[in-house]
Enzyme design. Structure first.
Site, PDB file in Angstrom:
ATOM      1  N   TYR A 124      -3.875 120.613 117.955  1.00 25.31           N
ATOM      2  CA  TYR A 124      -3.606 121.273 119.236  1.00 25.31           C
ATOM      3  C   TYR A 124      -4.491 122.507 119.408  1.00 25.31           C
ATOM      4  O   TYR A 124      -4.148 123.426 120.128  1.00 25.31           O
ATOM      5  CB  TYR A 124      -2.140 121.690 119.307  1.00 25.31           C
ATOM      6  CG  TYR A 124      -1.157 120.548 119.519  1.00 25.31           C
ATOM      7  CD1 TYR A 124      -1.049 119.516 118.598  1.00 25.31           C
ATOM      8  CD2 TYR A 124      -0.334 120.524 120.636  1.00 25.31           C
ATOM      9  CE1 TYR A 124      -0.143 118.482 118.778  1.00 25.31           C
ATOM     10  CE2 TYR A 124       0.576 119.496 120.828  1.00 25.31           C
ATOM     11  CZ  TYR A 124       0.666 118.478 119.900  1.00 25.31           C
ATOM     12  OH  TYR A 124       1.568 117.461 120.081  1.00 25.31           O
ATOM     13  N   LYS A 169      -1.785 114.692 105.125  1.00 28.51           N
ATOM     14  CA  LYS A 169      -2.550 113.454 104.932  1.00 28.51           C
ATOM     15  C   LYS A 169      -3.824 113.856 104.198  1.00 28.51           C
ATOM     16  O   LYS A 169      -4.943 113.564 104.639  1.00 28.51           O
ATOM     17  CB  LYS A 169      -2.816 112.822 106.309  1.00 28.51           C
ATOM     18  CG  LYS A 169      -3.494 111.472 106.280  1.00 28.51           C
ATOM     19  CD  LYS A 169      -2.573 110.312 105.994  1.00 28.51           C
ATOM     20  CE  LYS A 169      -3.370 109.022 105.921  1.00 28.51           C
ATOM     21  NZ  LYS A 169      -2.566 107.865 105.485  1.00 28.51           N
ATOM     22  N   ASP A 200       2.295 109.142 106.724  1.00 26.42           N
ATOM     23  CA  ASP A 200       2.675 107.761 107.043  1.00 26.42           C
ATOM     24  C   ASP A 200       3.859 107.319 106.177  1.00 26.42           C
ATOM     25  O   ASP A 200       4.846 106.754 106.669  1.00 26.42           O
ATOM     26  CB  ASP A 200       1.473 106.808 106.904  1.00 26.42           C
ATOM     27  CG  ASP A 200       0.696 106.988 105.603  1.00 26.42           C
ATOM     28  OD1 ASP A 200       0.966 107.970 104.876  1.00 26.42           O
ATOM     29  OD2 ASP A 200      -0.166 106.141 105.295  1.00 26.42           O
ATOM     30  N   ASP A 224       5.187 116.869 115.714  1.00 23.29           N
ATOM     31  CA  ASP A 224       5.513 116.349 117.042  1.00 23.29           C
ATOM     32  C   ASP A 224       5.986 114.904 116.929  1.00 23.29           C
ATOM     33  O   ASP A 224       7.036 114.530 117.458  1.00 23.29           O
ATOM     34  CB  ASP A 224       4.252 116.438 117.919  1.00 23.29           C
ATOM     35  CG  ASP A 224       4.496 115.935 119.323  1.00 23.29           C
ATOM     36  OD1 ASP A 224       5.556 116.265 119.890  1.00 23.29           O
ATOM     37  OD2 ASP A 224       3.638 115.211 119.858  1.00 23.29           O
ATOM     38  N   ASP A 228      10.032 113.244 117.347  1.00 25.96           N
ATOM     39  CA  ASP A 228      10.478 112.219 118.312  1.00 25.96           C
ATOM     40  C   ASP A 228      11.082 111.033 117.555  1.00 25.96           C
ATOM     41  O   ASP A 228      12.117 110.491 117.941  1.00 25.96           O
ATOM     42  CB  ASP A 228       9.313 111.708 119.171  1.00 25.96           C
ATOM     43  CG  ASP A 228       9.166 112.483 120.477  1.00 25.96           C
ATOM     44  OD1 ASP A 228       9.493 113.689 120.477  1.00 25.96           O
ATOM     45  OD2 ASP A 228       8.732 111.894 121.482  1.00 25.96           O
TER      46      ASP A 228
HETATM   47  C1  IPM Z   1       6.961 118.691 122.296  1.00 28.01           C
HETATM   48  C2  IPM Z   1       6.116 118.052 123.361  1.00 28.01           C
HETATM   49  C3  IPM Z   1       4.844 118.842 123.556  1.00 28.01           C
HETATM   50  C4  IPM Z   1       4.079 118.801 122.264  1.00 28.01           C
HETATM   51  C5  IPM Z   1       3.959 118.392 124.724  1.00 28.01           C
HETATM   52  C6  IPM Z   1       4.731 118.344 126.015  1.00 28.01           C
HETATM   53  C7  IPM Z   1       2.741 119.260 124.876  1.00 28.01           C
HETATM   54  O1  IPM Z   1       5.866 116.725 123.051  1.00 28.01           O
HETATM   55  O2  IPM Z   1       7.385 119.850 122.466  1.00 28.01           O
HETATM   56  O3  IPM Z   1       7.208 118.059 121.279  1.00 28.01           O
HETATM   57  O4  IPM Z   1       3.304 117.884 122.028  1.00 28.01           O
HETATM   58  O5  IPM Z   1       4.278 119.706 121.475  1.00 28.01           O
HETATM   59 MG    MG Z   2       6.875 116.054 121.352  1.00 31.62          MG
END
Ligand code: IPM
Ligand code: MG
Length: 335
Positions: A124, A169, A200, A224, A228
């Site tokens: 990022y 990694k 992984d 990130d 999720d």
């Molecule tokens: C999160 C989101 C953000 C990220 C996006 C919206 C930029 O996915 O907060 O996890 O990738 O950090």
């Molecule tokens: Mg995210």
């Protein structure tokens, strides 16, 4: 406390008002500073985030943030990423634990870990170029950046099981070797028991043996993705809160996005945003944060749940039920 409130777009506009209702029940005398940022504002004014907005935010102590839809402009710089950088919110703390009565895709409920995600560098970095036939993004890992996130993770580990898993990694990515080394050194200094996993293998292991983990520290993009994925472990992406922390500011944000597919229907799950309020109270040192666990257990047990959890409740119904529960315990909410 001065709290900047950024609902943003999509379901951000639905879950943040509910979170604010819940926060109001705690009667903290917070001064709220509402800011309209995001796609809708960009469409109207051409500016998604201005220097004046940033000034206003920097005058606050904390931020409650919903979600922002990515703006379809090739020159657009993500507002969220800009804020993380500008406010130096280097630690993204994402607790992953089951909620009463809810099981995710694995059917397991025997886990309780926290992803500590480096939040300002890695992939990022924003150092990138997009040409017609070639594009690249520079993945930045610095000693300073790794050290501060490693310290945050170790401090958290000290309060928990004194166990740290470093996710990287480094078998193929050189930059990860620096991250791994710095995290190991830091853990040693803190006397925290550290082990490491390739990202992984970690993705697989989190789905199959999540009970093995406690504090997980990793770089920006891995954190990130793993967070999720952990939403599936818990049962819904609508259940995960996060705190973006730096030395000066704290910024609370549900892990989910603006979800344009369900926006405007009043069916978004507000529990992630409500859990952000819990993290805000914890950050503020308010022991009443624990009441939100009770309140959430209550609404889940009563099946006041949104469609992502198989229910038919509306976003606002869940919020009202949480507030009602809190009120039923008395206005001063003594624990
Ligand atoms: C999160 C989101 C953000 C990220 C996006 C919206 C930029 O996915 O907060 O996890 O990738 O950090
Ligand atoms: Mg995210």
């Amino acid at each position: 406390m001065k709290l900047a409130v950024i609902e943003g777009d999509g379901i951000g506009k639905e879950v943040i008002p509910v979170a604010l209702e819940v926060l109001a029940a705690f009667e903290l005398g917070i001064e709220k500073v509402p800011l309209e940022l995001g796609y809708a504002r960009w469409q109207r004014t051409g500016a998604a985030l201005t220097a004046a907005d940033l000034e206003l935010i920097k005058e606050c102590d904390a931020v409650l943030f919903g979600a922002i839809t990515t703006i379809p402009d090739p020159n657009y710089k993500s507002i969220l990423l800009t804020l993380r950088k500008e406010l130096e919110l280097y630690a993204n703390i994402r607790p992953i634990k089951p909620l009463p009565g809810i099981t995710g895709v694995t059917g397991r409920r025997d886990f309780d870990f926290v992803i500590v995600r480096e939040n300002t560098e890695g992939l990022y970095s924003g150092l990138e170029e997009l040409h017609e036939d070639l594009a690249y993004t520079r993945r930045v890992i610095s000693r300073k950046g790794s050290e501060r996130i490693a310290k945050a993770a170790c401090e958290l580990a000290k309060k928990r099981a004194n166990k740290l898993t470093i996710v990287h990694k480094s078998n193929v990515i050189k930059a990860d070797k620096l991250f791994l080394d710095v995290c190991r050194e830091t853990a040693k200094t803190y006397g925290v028991e550290a082990s490491d996993m390739l990202v992984d293998a970690m993705a697989y292991s989190l789905m199959t043996q999540p009970e093995k983990y406690d504090v997980v520290v990793t770089t920006n993009l891995y954190g990130d993705i793993l967070s999720d994925m952990s939403g599936a472990l818990v049962g819904s992406l609508g259940l995960l809160p996060s705190a973006n922390l730096g030395e000066k500011y704290a910024f609370f944000e549900p892990v989910h996005g603006s979800a344009p597919d369900i926006a405007g229907q009043g069916i978004a799950n507000p529990l992630a945003a409500i859990l952000c309020v819990k993290m805000l109270l914890e950050w503020a040192g308010d022991a009443r944060a624990l009441l939100l666990d009770e309140a959430i257990a209550h609404v889940l047990q009563k099946k006041i749940i949104t469609p992502d959890l198989g229910g038919t409740a509306k976003t606002a119904d869940v919020g009202h039920a949480v507030v009602e529960y809190l009120r039923s315990r008395g206005t001063n909410l003594n624990v």
